[in-house]
Enzyme design. Structure first.
Site, short mmCIF file in Angstrom:
data_model
loop_
_atom_site.label_atom_id
_atom_site.label_comp_id
_atom_site.label_asym_id
_atom_site.label_seq_id
_atom_site.Cartn_x
_atom_site.Cartn_y
_atom_site.Cartn_z
N LYS A 185 103.14 48.56 67.86
CA LYS A 185 103.27 49.68 68.81
C LYS A 185 104.72 49.74 69.26
O LYS A 185 105.31 48.70 69.58
CB LYS A 185 102.33 49.43 69.98
N SER B 91 94.01 50.74 76.61
CA SER B 91 94.75 51.31 75.48
C SER B 91 94.64 50.58 74.15
O SER B 91 95.17 51.06 73.15
CB SER B 91 96.22 51.44 75.83
N SER C 224 96.42 54.56 74.76
CA SER C 224 97.74 55.00 74.36
C SER C 224 98.18 54.45 73.01
O SER C 224 99.11 54.99 72.41
CB SER C 224 98.76 54.58 75.42
N1 GLN Z 1 94.57 55.43 79.50
C1 GLN Z 1 95.00 54.57 80.55
C2 GLN Z 1 96.14 55.19 81.30
O1 GLN Z 1 96.47 56.28 81.02
C3 GLN Z 1 95.33 53.22 80.02
C4 GLN Z 1 96.68 53.12 79.43
C5 GLN Z 1 96.94 51.78 78.85
O2 GLN Z 1 96.07 50.94 78.75
N2 GLN Z 1 98.19 51.56 78.48
O3 GLN Z 1 96.68 54.61 82.17
#
Ligand code: GLN
Length: 488
Positions: free
Chosen positions: A80, A179, A155
């Site tokens: 990532k 994420s 994400s």
């Molecule tokens: N979808 C969650 C957010 O928008 C989690 C993001 C993540 O785990 N990096 O914060």
């Protein structure tokens, strides 16, 4: 015959051991696959072919001399684009870090090198890991390989899509509120969010420091175990890293003394959960029941407050962590500035996308002296309650089973105009981060329209081996991990 690019890391490692393929040949196969599908999937933000081939060649040379570093030697892995890799771009999916090249390696990157893994490209993400669909990336949209009109989740959507479609056998992502687990579920693969403190965060660009953890993606649980083995363990460069003994995760997958009590929290099966998803997960629960597990109904009463608690604490930490991107020290500077204040203002205005701005504003608000007690401090208290709920539950059960996301993947644009709707994607995952626990998502079926469905298992802190072995039992009895999208 199953295509080589869909094989698991362990299967590929066996082929390397038997010398039926070389590491260089392997990279060429994945490069070819990536060139073929990338125009449709768009998982990669950058890919340094030369570097990967050089590393693969070095792996072959080691093997020829009988000096293999371990089971991942010669295996390609995607990263990532928020985990530092010296000499490679580190955009964090943000315009503000466009053209930024990392001057150092993250601890996990170093450990992957030490394991002989071949770093294969930088994967797309929501800006600074904020989002649930990867649509917040400043660069491109990554498509769900099961249906290109759908998001891959987020994400870490690039990481999940790349593994799912066979561009890499394994990848790393980061999980602050879901994420790793949510995109894994949307793409029908497995993903693990380790216990807070198990994997070093050194070199992971911070989103919300008290919640972030790096986690692996793979086709199956065996590969998660192999990858976790490499990245887990104490690091003195991360003050929140824990000194804990790292067991042999791969060996413990077939553990006879497996935990046998699974808790099912009633709050996680209430309204808001899609009917098809619920039915499929109930089938998974039934599987465990038939295989000798006791299924125990439990309650986690404070979990109802998990979303507001998470969005208060997370935004507070985001506003503080992103303050360093000021156009002066190292992020992109607006070309249109005339004075010092302008540098901050314009660089940040142009550099950050709307979701990042929303969270910075919200976080600054909850930390402001007038509102600190009402929001931030209160959220910390609720966080403690949530932790206590889990601690109480784990007196009666060994693992907790829940949905990983409320529905299957959704279409592009469906939730972009409604941030609250997007935030609800995390309803089953954020509490795990608030409590610092490990969570894993495992594919367990498909919806009528052919989109993957997964469930989540949550474990006690530092009990990853239990979690992996319970998940492994499900996966070997089913063949969802051998279902691949058809990209013809
Ligand atoms: N979808 C969650 C957010 O928008 C989690 C993001 C993540 O785990 N990096 O914060």
């Amino acid at each position: 015959m199953e295509e080589l690019f869909f094989k698991s890391a362990e299967e590929l490692a066996q082929m390397l051991t038997q010398k039926s393929i070389s590491a260089v040949e392997l990279i060429q196969i994945f490069l070819k696959r990536t060139r073929a599908v990338e125009p449709k999937i768009q998982a990669f933000l950058s890919l340094d072919e030369e570097k990967s081939l050089r590393q693969a060649k070095a792996s072959d040379e080691r093997r020829a001399k009988g000096q293999v570093f371990g089971p991942l030697d010669g295996i390609p892995i995607g990263m990532k684009d928020i985990i530092a890799e010296k000499g490679q771009p580190l955009t964090c999916g943000s315009k503000i870090l466009e053209h930024y090249i990392s001057p150092y390696d993250a601890t996990v990157t170093e450990r992957l090198y030490e394991a002989g893994a071949v770093l294969f490209g930088r994967l797309n993400l929501d800006e600074f890991a904020m989002g649930s669909s990867t649509e917040n990336s400043a660069y491109q949209k990554t498509h769900n390989p099961w249906n290109l009109e759908y998001v891959p989740g987020g994400s870490s959507g690039g990481s999940a899509a790349a593994v799912c479609v066979g561009e890499v056998p394994i990848a790393l992502g980061s999980d602050t509120g879901g994420s790793v687990r949510q995109p894994a579920t949307c793409c029908g693969i497995t993903g693990l969010k380790p216990t807070y403190g198990l994997v070093s965060r050194y070199g992971l660009s911070a989103m919300a420091s008290s919640l972030d953890q790096i986690g692996p993606f793979a086709h199956n649980v065996i590969d998660l175990a192999l990858l976790l083995q490499v990245i887990a363990g104490y690091d003195d460069r991360d003050s929140t890293s824990c000194k804990t003994e790292i067991p042999n995760y791969r060996q413990l997958l077939k553990n006879d003394r497996q935990p046998r009590r699974i808790g099912v929290p009633k709050e996680y099966f209430s309204e808001g959960l899609d009917g098809e998803v619920r039915q499929t997960i109930e089938n998974a629960i039934e599987f465990y029941r038939k295989n000798g597990y006791s299924i125990i109904n439990i309650s986690l009463p404070n979990i109802l407050y998990a979303i507001p608690t998470y969005y208060t604490i997370m935004t507070a930490e985001v506003s503080s962590n992103l303050a360093r991107f000021d156009g002066i020290r190292y992020s992109r500077r607006s070309p249109k500035t005339t004075n010092a204040l302008d540098i901050y203002f314009k660089s940040r205005t142009e550099g950050f996308g709307s979701e990042a701005k929303r969270r910075i504003i919200l976080g600054t608000y909850v930390l402001s002296s007038d509102h600190l007690d009402a929001y931030y401090i209160r959220a910390q208290k609720v966080r403690t309650r949530i932790r206590e709920d889990f601690a109480r539950a784990f007196e009666a059960v060994d693992v907790i089973l829940s949905p990983a996301s409320p529905a299957t993947a959704f279409k592009f644009g469906e939730k972009m105009d409604d941030p609250l709707q997007m935030y609800l994607e995390d309803i089953y995952t954020v509490a795990v981060n608030l409590a610092g626990l490990p969570g894993i998502s495992i594919p367990c079926g498909f919806s009528k329209v052919g989109l993957p469905i997964g469930f989540q298992l949550i474990g006690r802190a530092f009990h990853e081996s239990e979690l992996l072995s319970v998940a492994h039992q499900f996966e070997i009895a089913h063949d969802f991990y051998r279902c691949f999208p058809n990209m013809a």
